[in-house]
Design a protein around this motif. Structure first.
Motif, PDB file in Angstrom:
ATOM      1  N   ALA A  70       0.828  -1.200   0.000  1.00 38.73           N
ATOM      2  CA  ALA A  70       0.000   0.000   0.000  1.00 38.73           C
ATOM      3  C   ALA A  70       0.868   1.258   0.000  1.00 38.73           C
ATOM      4  O   ALA A  70       1.925   1.310   0.630  1.00 38.73           O
ATOM      5  N   THR A  71       0.420   2.271  -0.720  1.00 42.13           N
ATOM      6  CA  THR A  71       1.117   3.549  -0.768  1.00 42.13           C
ATOM      7  C   THR A  71       0.849   4.321   0.518  1.00 42.13           C
ATOM      8  O   THR A  71      -0.270   4.355   1.013  1.00 42.13           O
ATOM      9  N   GLU A  72       1.892   4.936   1.084  1.00 44.17           N
ATOM     10  CA  GLU A  72       1.704   5.742   2.288  1.00 44.17           C
ATOM     11  C   GLU A  72       0.868   6.967   1.959  1.00 44.17           C
ATOM     12  O   GLU A  72       1.128   7.680   0.997  1.00 44.17           O
ATOM     13  N   VAL A  73      -0.152   7.196   2.787  1.00 47.47           N
ATOM     14  CA  VAL A  73      -1.095   8.276   2.532  1.00 47.47           C
ATOM     15  C   VAL A  73      -0.613   9.573   3.179  1.00 47.47           C
ATOM     16  O   VAL A  73      -0.113   9.575   4.307  1.00 47.47           O
ATOM     17  N   MET A  74      -0.807  10.679   2.471  1.00 49.95           N
ATOM     18  CA  MET A  74      -0.425  11.989   2.988  1.00 49.95           C
ATOM     19  C   MET A  74      -1.540  12.501   3.902  1.00 49.95           C
ATOM     20  O   MET A  74      -2.385  13.310   3.518  1.00 49.95           O
ATOM     21  N   ASP A  75      -1.529  12.026   5.146  1.00 46.26           N
ATOM     22  CA  ASP A  75      -2.640  12.280   6.062  1.00 46.26           C
ATOM     23  C   ASP A  75      -2.289  13.219   7.211  1.00 46.26           C
ATOM     24  O   ASP A  75      -2.968  13.250   8.235  1.00 46.26           O
ATOM     25  N   SER A  76      -1.245  14.010   7.056  1.00 43.23           N
ATOM     26  CA  SER A  76      -0.894  14.980   8.102  1.00 43.23           C
ATOM     27  C   SER A  76      -0.210  16.179   7.480  1.00 43.23           C
ATOM     28  O   SER A  76       0.392  16.088   6.405  1.00 43.23           O
TER      29      SER A  76
ATOM     30  N   SER B 101     -11.713   7.963   7.589  1.00 45.83           N
ATOM     31  CA  SER B 101     -10.261   7.929   7.402  1.00 45.83           C
ATOM     32  C   SER B 101      -9.849   7.173   6.142  1.00 45.83           C
ATOM     33  O   SER B 101      -8.754   7.377   5.622  1.00 45.83           O
ATOM     34  N   GLU B 102     -10.719   6.300   5.649  1.00 50.06           N
ATOM     35  CA  GLU B 102     -10.374   5.463   4.512  1.00 50.06           C
ATOM     36  C   GLU B 102     -10.520   6.172   3.168  1.00 50.06           C
ATOM     37  O   GLU B 102      -9.873   5.801   2.198  1.00 50.06           O
ATOM     38  N   PHE B 103     -11.397   7.187   3.097  1.00 52.04           N
ATOM     39  CA  PHE B 103     -11.603   7.794   1.775  1.00 52.04           C
ATOM     40  C   PHE B 103     -11.776   9.308   1.796  1.00 52.04           C
ATOM     41  O   PHE B 103     -11.735   9.948   0.734  1.00 52.04           O
ATOM     42  N   GLY B 104     -11.941   9.912   2.958  1.00 53.90           N
ATOM     43  CA  GLY B 104     -12.188  11.352   3.011  1.00 53.90           C
ATOM     44  C   GLY B 104     -11.104  12.182   2.367  1.00 53.90           C
ATOM     45  O   GLY B 104     -11.379  13.208   1.720  1.00 53.90           O
ATOM     46  N   LEU B 105      -9.841  11.752   2.525  1.00 53.59           N
ATOM     47  CA  LEU B 105      -8.722  12.489   1.947  1.00 53.59           C
ATOM     48  C   LEU B 105      -8.772  12.542   0.425  1.00 53.59           C
ATOM     49  O   LEU B 105      -8.164  13.406  -0.198  1.00 53.59           O
TER      50      LEU B 105
ATOM     51  N   TYR C 119      -8.588  15.791   8.343  1.00 59.49           N
ATOM     52  CA  TYR C 119      -8.121  14.500   8.851  1.00 59.49           C
ATOM     53  C   TYR C 119      -7.371  14.688  10.170  1.00 59.49           C
ATOM     54  O   TYR C 119      -7.594  13.967  11.142  1.00 59.49           O
ATOM     55  N   GLU C 120      -6.485  15.673  10.195  1.00 55.83           N
ATOM     56  CA  GLU C 120      -5.658  15.875  11.390  1.00 55.83           C
ATOM     57  C   GLU C 120      -6.511  16.287  12.587  1.00 55.83           C
ATOM     58  O   GLU C 120      -6.295  15.817  13.711  1.00 55.83           O
ATOM     59  N   ILE C 121      -7.485  17.150  12.369  1.00 56.03           N
ATOM     60  CA  ILE C 121      -8.360  17.572  13.469  1.00 56.03           C
ATOM     61  C   ILE C 121      -9.198  16.402  13.973  1.00 56.03           C
ATOM     62  O   ILE C 121      -9.309  16.169  15.192  1.00 56.03           O
ATOM     63  N   LEU C 122      -9.792  15.664  13.042  1.00 56.34           N
ATOM     64  CA  LEU C 122     -10.621  14.523  13.453  1.00 56.34           C
ATOM     65  C   LEU C 122      -9.791  13.457  14.166  1.00 56.34           C
ATOM     66  O   LEU C 122     -10.266  12.817  15.112  1.00 56.34           O
TER      67      LEU C 122
END
Length: 346
Positions: A2-8, A110-114, A45-48
């Motif tokens: 899996a590709t690392e997600v840019m979640d921060s 978290s799975e698709f919002g980004l 994402y970061e706030i949630l």
């Protein structure tokens, strides 16, 4: 893997663009990581996550602003293929109405919002192109047309555009990668450049016939040097039964390809005994022009800018359920909107 997600925001700050990067277009792993999303989804994402709510189960629905042909579904499924979500949607190539729910996604936010920006862009652009192609198809009827629009868009998206045109009804595409992605072979003969370099249309036609493989249709441009009807007859006499068609691509500076021109070329070919030669038309075609040209005797078409220049169909994604509770922003109806046409896709 899996590709690392840019979640921060930290990952956003760490993202470096290599000084020697060759092109500006996004690479596949950059799309999959979320690097092409809007920054506000990363902030969300970061706030949630800080509030312990990023894995809240939600249901999102996607709807269009206007009617069209749905395309881009397969890319959305591949984008979310490793995510813990359930997806319902209309199949690729389906018609849709304004504000009809075309896709529903359910799972942890978290799975698709980004990826809201990314998946909406996939659907919006491809659906716009497919819809324009369908308008051409409706005008052309049983007459084939091919997408020649790659030159009008960035090469990174040219295969996406021409594949969408095939979904919309095009018989094929000239862009090599686009045709291959659609499971076809690319279509097209040669440009005016070859005749300008050789210096004569008939010599170029004979060279093409001699050097190209048998499966390459002998459809020859006849508007480079002389009157189109005259050149059509010269080429037909030179190639005889081998000639499949002549292509008219008269520029707008000379009035473009008119029904009167098509009618004259058809008449002169038939009178000279070349009834088997088809007339292929390209250059600034629209559904209205195609209808008139068919009536005049045209057999097939190459369409570029009408498809490539089609506006995206705006797509909106709304959360309609949070933890099973119906919700909606003001002006929208809370809860899922039933659509019996949706199929479970994932």
């Amino acid at each position: 893997m899996a590709t690392e997600v840019m979640d921060s925001l930290a990952k956003v700050r760490q993202l470096q663009v290599a000084p020697g990067r060759r092109f500006y277009s996004a690479q596949h792993d950059e799309i999959a990581s979320g690097a092409t999303t809007d920054i506000y989804f990363v902030r969300t994402y970061e706030i949630l996550q800080a509030l312990g709510k990023v894995d809240t189960i939600v249901t999102a629905e996607i709807f269009p602003r206007r009617a069209g042909i749905l395309c881009g579904v397969n890319e959305v499924l591949k984008l979310l293929q490793e995510k813990r979500v359930t997806i319902w949607g209309l199949p690729e190539g389906s018609t849709f109405s304004p504000k009809e729910v075309v896709m529903r996604i359910q799972g942890p936010y978290s799975e698709f919002g980004l990826f809201e920006t990314t998946l909406l862009g996939m659907l919006a652009s491809s659906s716009g192109w497919a819809t324009a192609a369908r308008e051409i198809k409706e005008a052309a009827g049983e007459h084939p047309f091919f997408c020649f629009g790659a030159r009008h868009v960035h090469p990174a998206v040219a295969p996406v555009m021409e594949r969408a045109a095939i979904i919309g009804g095009a018989s094929g595409a000239s862009c090599i990668l686009a045709a291959k992605l659609a499971g076809q072979e690319p279509q097209g003969t040669v440009p005016h450049a070859i005749f300008l370099i050789i210096g004569d249309t008939v010599e170029g036609a004979l060279a093409y016939d001699r050097l190209m493989p048998p499966d390459a249709k002998r459809t020859i441009l006849v508007d480079t040097f002389k009157d189109e009807a005259e050149e059509a007859l010269r080429v037909a006499a030179a190639l005889g039964p081998a000639l499949a068609g002549v292509r008219l691509d008269t520029p707008s500076e000379r009035g473009g390809v008119t029904p009167e021109l098509v009618r004259e070329v058809r008449y002169r070919l038939d009178t000279a005994g070349f009834n088997h030669v088809r007339i292929f038309v390209s250059g600034g075609l629209t559904p209205e022009r195609i209808r008139a040209l068919i009536e005049a005797g045209a057999d097939a078409f190459g369409v570029g800018s009408y498809i490539s220049g089609a506006a995206p169909i705006d797509m909106t994604m709304d959360l309609k359920e949070v933890d099973g509770r119906p919700v909606a922003k003001r002006g929208r109806l809370p809860g899922i909107i039933p659509n019996p046409r949706l199929e479970k896709l994932k």
